[in-house]
Scaffold this motif. Structure first.
Motif, short mmCIF file in Angstrom:
data_model
loop_
_atom_site.label_atom_id
_atom_site.label_comp_id
_atom_site.label_asym_id
_atom_site.label_seq_id
_atom_site.Cartn_x
_atom_site.Cartn_y
_atom_site.Cartn_z
N LEU A 6 14.70 29.55 126.05
CA LEU A 6 14.67 29.39 124.60
C LEU A 6 15.17 30.68 123.96
O LEU A 6 14.78 31.77 124.38
CB LEU A 6 13.23 29.10 124.13
CG LEU A 6 12.48 27.98 124.85
CD1 LEU A 6 11.09 27.81 124.24
CD2 LEU A 6 13.26 26.68 124.80
N ARG A 7 15.99 30.53 122.95
CA ARG A 7 16.49 31.73 122.28
C ARG A 7 16.73 31.48 120.80
O ARG A 7 16.82 30.33 120.36
CB ARG A 7 17.75 32.25 122.95
CG ARG A 7 18.88 31.24 123.08
CD ARG A 7 20.11 31.96 123.53
NE ARG A 7 21.09 31.14 124.20
CZ ARG A 7 22.33 31.54 124.46
NH1 ARG A 7 22.72 32.74 124.08
NH2 ARG A 7 23.18 30.76 125.09
N LEU A 58 11.17 30.00 129.08
CA LEU A 58 11.35 31.45 129.10
C LEU A 58 11.97 31.89 127.79
O LEU A 58 12.95 31.29 127.33
CB LEU A 58 12.27 31.83 130.27
CG LEU A 58 12.72 33.30 130.39
CD1 LEU A 58 11.54 34.21 130.70
CD2 LEU A 58 13.79 33.45 131.46
N ASP A 59 11.38 32.91 127.16
CA ASP A 59 12.00 33.50 125.98
C ASP A 59 11.91 35.01 126.06
O ASP A 59 11.42 35.58 127.05
CB ASP A 59 11.38 32.95 124.68
CG ASP A 59 10.03 33.58 124.33
OD1 ASP A 59 9.47 34.34 125.15
OD2 ASP A 59 9.52 33.32 123.22
N LEU A 60 12.40 35.68 125.02
CA LEU A 60 12.42 37.13 124.96
C LEU A 60 11.47 37.61 123.88
O LEU A 60 11.56 37.19 122.72
CB LEU A 60 13.84 37.62 124.67
CG LEU A 60 14.85 37.33 125.78
CD1 LEU A 60 16.26 37.29 125.24
CD2 LEU A 60 14.72 38.35 126.90
N ASN A 61 10.50 38.42 124.28
CA ASN A 61 9.59 39.07 123.34
C ASN A 61 8.79 38.09 122.48
O ASN A 61 8.46 38.38 121.33
CB ASN A 61 10.37 40.03 122.43
CG ASN A 61 11.10 41.10 123.23
OD1 ASN A 61 10.49 41.82 124.01
ND2 ASN A 61 12.41 41.17 123.04
N GLY A 62 8.51 36.92 123.02
CA GLY A 62 7.72 35.94 122.28
C GLY A 62 8.42 35.37 121.08
O GLY A 62 7.78 34.80 120.18
N HIS A 85 4.69 28.95 129.55
CA HIS A 85 5.66 29.70 128.76
C HIS A 85 5.66 31.17 129.19
O HIS A 85 4.64 31.85 129.15
CB HIS A 85 5.33 29.61 127.27
CG HIS A 85 6.35 30.31 126.40
ND1 HIS A 85 7.53 29.72 126.04
CD2 HIS A 85 6.37 31.56 125.87
CE1 HIS A 85 8.23 30.56 125.29
NE2 HIS A 85 7.55 31.69 125.19
N VAL A 86 6.83 31.65 129.60
CA VAL A 86 7.00 33.02 130.07
C VAL A 86 7.77 33.80 129.00
O VAL A 86 8.87 33.39 128.60
CB VAL A 86 7.76 33.07 131.40
CG1 VAL A 86 7.94 34.52 131.86
CG2 VAL A 86 7.03 32.26 132.47
N SER A 87 7.19 34.90 128.54
CA SER A 87 7.90 35.78 127.61
C SER A 87 8.24 37.07 128.34
O SER A 87 7.35 37.75 128.88
CB SER A 87 7.04 36.10 126.38
OG SER A 87 7.02 35.01 125.49
N LEU A 88 9.52 37.40 128.37
CA LEU A 88 9.97 38.64 128.98
C LEU A 88 10.03 39.70 127.88
O LEU A 88 10.82 39.59 126.93
CB LEU A 88 11.36 38.45 129.60
CG LEU A 88 12.02 39.68 130.22
CD1 LEU A 88 11.18 40.23 131.36
CD2 LEU A 88 13.42 39.36 130.70
#
Length: 402
Positions: A6-7, A58-62, A85-88
């Protein structure tokens, strides 16, 4: 296994390297889809996501957590529909506190950090459960190739802001009696560049008188989000102090400041504004050295930007910290300087300007190190194995309950 990235938008900036995970996951046999939440109607995107029925998102920084409502309560859709849900976190989690506050009671939220100290920030924000760690990385396919010819001596990578400008802006919105606290914590971080923001803020608070401590503690308990905004402002200010300090005594040195700049230029310095990160990469690729100053938002790790500098074959000239040798070898793959030692910084800058062939050799070795140790493959494999373990544990629980 179905995995969805997800972005928000097409331009991911420094985070574009995570796109390499998609192909690596596919090579491992996963069914992968990429969802841009800004593309069309959000509900339609969510409907397509639910139709895909991922096991992991998966997303970036929530940045791409979507909430629904159940019995008058906000519920993240990954809890409502039963996927993980994984936030990197490539950034300091304190920068993203609003969504992290909302996720404190989430069951299927799994943070992965790229700096070990980010786990402390997550805990501070109410996330007590386990956190996974991966080191930053660079996807070569997202990079330019460095120039064969070097025609720039020294790049100083921004953003650079005169800290006095920043302090004036903060003071306009901060309670007058809290302004000394802002400056004291900022100065402590500047003088102790390896100190963590959360430690520094508590330590300095203990130095104030009892009445101030009680009033400040009451305020932050009643205004937790305002308190975290203050911490972030202090972090930005301390970083600005570090960078402005270096530029202040490199007057007369020919260098190009790349990126945002606000303040008065010193003699010999040139500001090169950029409209895209590709322009910054191109300038790094033409330079013998790139002078970097760690932001306080990267407390222990190497960060993504130094890896990009190294990939472009520009010798990273970077402030020394205790963990640095775990990533690059000072003197061979990078040039390190003591962040408060003016003589050390000046001496190394002048030496390598007079011996550019040595800087070029260090830049070449730095690039080789990135290609050897900081590519996405191992990080993607780690995440994929983590996904497999989660599925195995879930299956084992179902079997035991059945």
């Amino acid at each position: 296994m179905r995995i969805a990235l997800l972005r928000q938008g097409k331009d991911l900036g420094i985070n574009r390297h995570v796109l390499a995970f998609l192909e690596i996951f596919r090579e491992r046999g996963a069914e992968v889809q990429d969802f841009d939440l800004t593309e069309g109607d959000l509900q339609e995107v969510v409907n397509r996501l639910l139709e895909f029925s991922p096991l992991f998102t998966l997303d970036l920084n929530g940045s791409c957590v979507v909430f629904g409502e159940r019995e008058g309560q906000k519920v993240p859709i990954f809890d409502a529909f039963g996927f993980v849900h994984v936030s990197l976190f490539t950034d300091e989690p304190l920068f993203h506190f609003p969504v992290l506050f909302d996720l404190r009671q989430a069951n299927n939220f799994l943070p992965v950090v790229t700096d070990l100290k980010y786990a402390d920030s997550l805990k501070f924000l109410g996330h007590e459960r386990g956190t996974f760690y991966i080191t930053p990385f660079v996807d070569p396919s997202q990079m330019l190739e460095p120039s064969e010819e070097k025609d720039i001596e020294l790049v100083f990578l921004g953003p650079v802001v005169d800290p006095n400008i920043m302090a004036q802006q903060v003071a306009q919105n901060l309670r007058e009696d809290f302004i000394p606290y802002f400056f004291e914590v900022g100065e402590f971080l500047f003088r102790n560049p390896e100190a963590h923001l959360l430690y520094a803020s508590e330590y300095i608070l203990s130095m104030f008188n009892q009445n101030f401590q009680e009033e400040f503690t009451r305020w932050r308990q009643e205004n937790p989000q305002d308190y975290i905004r203050l911490l972030n402002d202090i972090s930005f200010y301390a970083t600005a102090r570090k960078r402005w300090y270096i530029l202040s005594f490199l007057e007369g040195i020919n260098l190009k400041i790349v990126g945002a700049f606000e303040g008065e230029l010193k003699e010999g310095h040139e500001h090169v504004p950029i409209e895209s990160w590709e322009q910054a990469l191109e300038l790094m690729g033409r330079s013998y050295m790139t002078l970097l100053s760690y932001p306080h938002a990267v407390p222990t790790g190497v960060g993504f930007v130094p890896l990009e500098v190294a990939f472009m074959g520009s010798a990273p000239l970077i402030d020394f910290r205790a963990t640095l040798s775990g990533f690059f070898t000072p003197g061979q793959e990078i040039i390190s300087y003591l962040p408060l030692d003016r003589a050390d910084i000046e001496e190394k800058v002048v030496y390598y300007l007079e011996n550019p062939h040595e800087a070029r050799e260090i830049g070449q070795r730095a690039r080789e190190k990135v290609l050897q140790s900081y590519t996405p493959q191992d990080r993607a494999e780690f995440l994929y194995k983590m996904f497999e373990d989660i599925l195995s544990q879930a299956q084992a629980r179902r079997n035991s309950e059945g």
